[in-house]
Enzyme design. Structure first.
Site, PDB file in Angstrom:
ATOM      1  N   ARG A   1       0.930  -1.308  -0.076  1.00  0.00           N
ATOM      2  CA  ARG A   1       0.028   0.063  -0.003  1.00  0.00           C
ATOM      3  C   ARG A   1       0.862   1.207   0.098  1.00  0.00           C
ATOM      4  NH1 ARG A   1      -5.112   1.554   4.173  1.00  0.00           N
ATOM      5  NH2 ARG A   1      -3.502   1.005   5.622  1.00  0.00           N
TER       6      ARG A   1
ATOM      7  N   ASP B   1      -3.827   2.816  14.163  1.00  0.00           N
ATOM      8  CA  ASP B   1      -2.882   3.471  13.031  1.00  0.00           C
ATOM      9  C   ASP B   1      -3.651   5.028  12.849  1.00  0.00           C
ATOM     10  OD1 ASP B   1      -5.159   3.414  11.525  1.00  0.00           O
ATOM     11  OD2 ASP B   1      -4.351   1.617   9.998  1.00  0.00           O
TER      12      ASP B   1
END
Length: 527
Positions: A167, A447
């Site tokens: 990603r 996160d």
């Protein structure tokens, strides 16, 4: 195809090129990234400007809806391109940052796929981004290993390991350490370009390929830009069209209304969509947070079985399966609770119930954040999904329209919920400023998405003068008082606490909602 001069003086790198960084930041690799920048950055900036214009319309009272100009795409009988064999069974995927030990542990975890995350789980220091590229290059070269100097433990790859997906950063984030023609390159193009340049041939030779997760897309036009980037990169690297394959995270409220269109825009390069649930909550608050009709309850009340989160997950399954693409479930952020067996059992039971809902609804796989959760999720999908996927599952989301996608969750707004946002938001921001993007907090692996929910919800409640369940109004004075009280409870040895408090407070009390916490935070990173 020829690239621009590999000694182009208009390409500048201001970050240090020490140690093995020179293996990644070669003139050829930088020239490849510069080529992508010169071809596509103007369009990227135009699309970001369109986001701002759309936000102005939302602020004026408009709400998301399906696009009339793309009705033919939604009604058409078409399917996505072929799906590589190693991506046809993705029942459990694990995600995490790109540091060396994490990459090895994730690949060895027993999950079918590991998503190496240069985005929300990685604080984008120069060192983190470059070392992450070194680690993935070593993986494809067959030399990835790690000997922990603190413990003496040796980390080696198993013969059976997860399939790698990468990603890159979203379209909005810059990479300030590299400029082309005096302008910073996109973090997305930097991450993607270096990985593709160094590893396309090795991955192909190994019988695999380059597989991606693409974050934060808002429209089909943003997806089409990635399609153009893929085509140019494949051409420049001598690969046939369709060599790169991506899964798109549906983690913005606008993208939920364009799932068919996003699949169509990337038709030759896409294998599925994913329910990026935490960023989806953040996006909904950010885009509609100034509208009192969309006032949210405590974060804990917004669960995947209800209201807009349930509707969008079912809609995603329907859109994907009609087009022959995989519908991936969302993240289980729980981590093992040490020294508390009852709490650990309860946490794992929550994960099991969440995964049973996903598999039962028709998802083709799911995400976990910790290796210990892999067997929990795997047992559920093995039991409820005996085949490699559920593409032949009868559709259940066809009747989900605009109103259900915008149905707001109901529940209380409490001081405890407000405090949790403040506590988690500040502590995560402090860690991020110190170079850590995946942070265990209160038995969850957090996160950047969690910090984004935290600060936007405080901003929304304060902006709309929300009432707590005890009758108090959330105003600036209450927010400041609770921030001060929470700070007193935090450890005093956190080196970036003062800066984190200042940034978090400014964002919560701002007149308008900042697009991303990570944009002003990036300017404050030490490297």
């Amino acid at each position: 195809m020829p690239l621009d001069s590999l000694t182009d003086p208009a390409i500048r790198v201001t970050g240090p090129i020490d140690g093995r960084a020179g293996e990644i930041l070669t003139p050829e690799a930088l020239g490849f990234v510069a080529d992508l920048h010169r071809r596509f950055d103007a369009r990227r900036l135009d699309l970001l400007a369109e986001r701002a214009a759309r936000q102005a319309r939302f602020d004026a009272g408009e709400t998301p809806d399906f696009r009339p100009d793309t009705a033919a795409i939604r009604a058409g009988d078409w399917r996505v391109g072929s799906i590589p064999a190693e991506l046809r069974d993705r029942r459990v995927e694990i995600t995490g940052p790109v540091d060396r030990k994490m990459v090895i542990n994730a690949l060895n975890s027993g999950a079918r796929v590991f998503m190496a995350d240069f985005e929300d789980a990685t604080s984008p220091t120069w060192t983190n981004q470059v070392e992450g590229q070194i680690n993935l290059k070593d993986l494809w070269a067959g030399t990835l290993s790690f000997d922990d100097p603190k413990t003496g433990k040796a980390y080696r790859l198993k013969d059976q390991r997860a399939v790698l997906k990468v990603r890159p950063r979203g379209w909005h984030l810059p990479e300030r350490h590299m400029t082309v023609d005096g302008k910073p390159v996109s973090g997305a193009l930097f991450d993607f370009g270096l990985y593709a340049f160094h590893n396309a041939q090795a991955a192909t030779t190994a019988g695999s390929g380059l597989w991606f997760y693409l974050p934060k897309l808002e429209t089909m036009e943003e997806a089409a830009l990635w399609d153009a980037v893929f085509r140019r990169a494949q051409d420049a690297l001598g690969l046939p069209a369709g060599s790169f394959k991506a899964t798109i995270l549906i983690e913005t409220i606008t993208a939920a209304f364009e799932m068919d269109e996003i699949l169509h825009a990337l038709k030759d390069h896409i294998v599925g969509l994913n329910c990026g649930r935490w960023d989806y909550i953040f996006s909904t608050i950010k885009r509609l947070g100034g509208n009192a009709d969309f006032l949210t309850p405590d974060r804990s009340a917004m669960t995947m079985g209800n209201a807009f989160l349930n509707a969008y997950s079912l809609k995603l399954i329907d859109a994907c399966h009609r087009r022959g693409a995989f519908a991936m479930g969302g993240m289980a952020a729980q981590i093992p609770v040490k020294n508390d067996e009852a709490a650990n059992t309860a946490a794992f039971a929550k994960v099991r119930a969440d995964k049973e809902r996903e598999a039962g609804n028709g998802h083709d796989g799911t995400w976990v954040a910790h290796p210990d959760l892999v067997p929990v999720a795997m047992e559920v999908f093995d039991r409820l999904m005996p085949g490699p996927n559920q593409l032949d599952r009868p559709l259940s989301g066809q009747d989900i329209g605009r109103d259900r996608l915008l149905e707001i969750h109901q529940g209380p707004r409490t001081e405890a919920g407000l405090r949790e946002n403040i506590r988690v938001g500040i502590l995560y921001t402090e860690a991020w400023l110190g170079g850590r993007g995946a942070v265990p907090l209160f038995n969850l692996m957090e996160d950047a998405a969690t910090a984004e929910i935290s600060r936007t919800q405080v901003w929304q409640w304060r902006t709309l003068s929300a009432h707590l369940d005890d009758g108090r109004v959330v105003d600036e004075a209450l927010v400041r008082a609770l921030i001060e009280d929470e700070i007193r409870r935090m450890p005093r040895d956190l080196p970036h606490l003062e800066e984190a408090v200042r940034l978090f407070t400014d964002l919560c009390l701002a007149e308008t909602c900042e697009e991303f916490l990570t944009l002003p935070a990036y300017a404050r990173l030490e490297s």
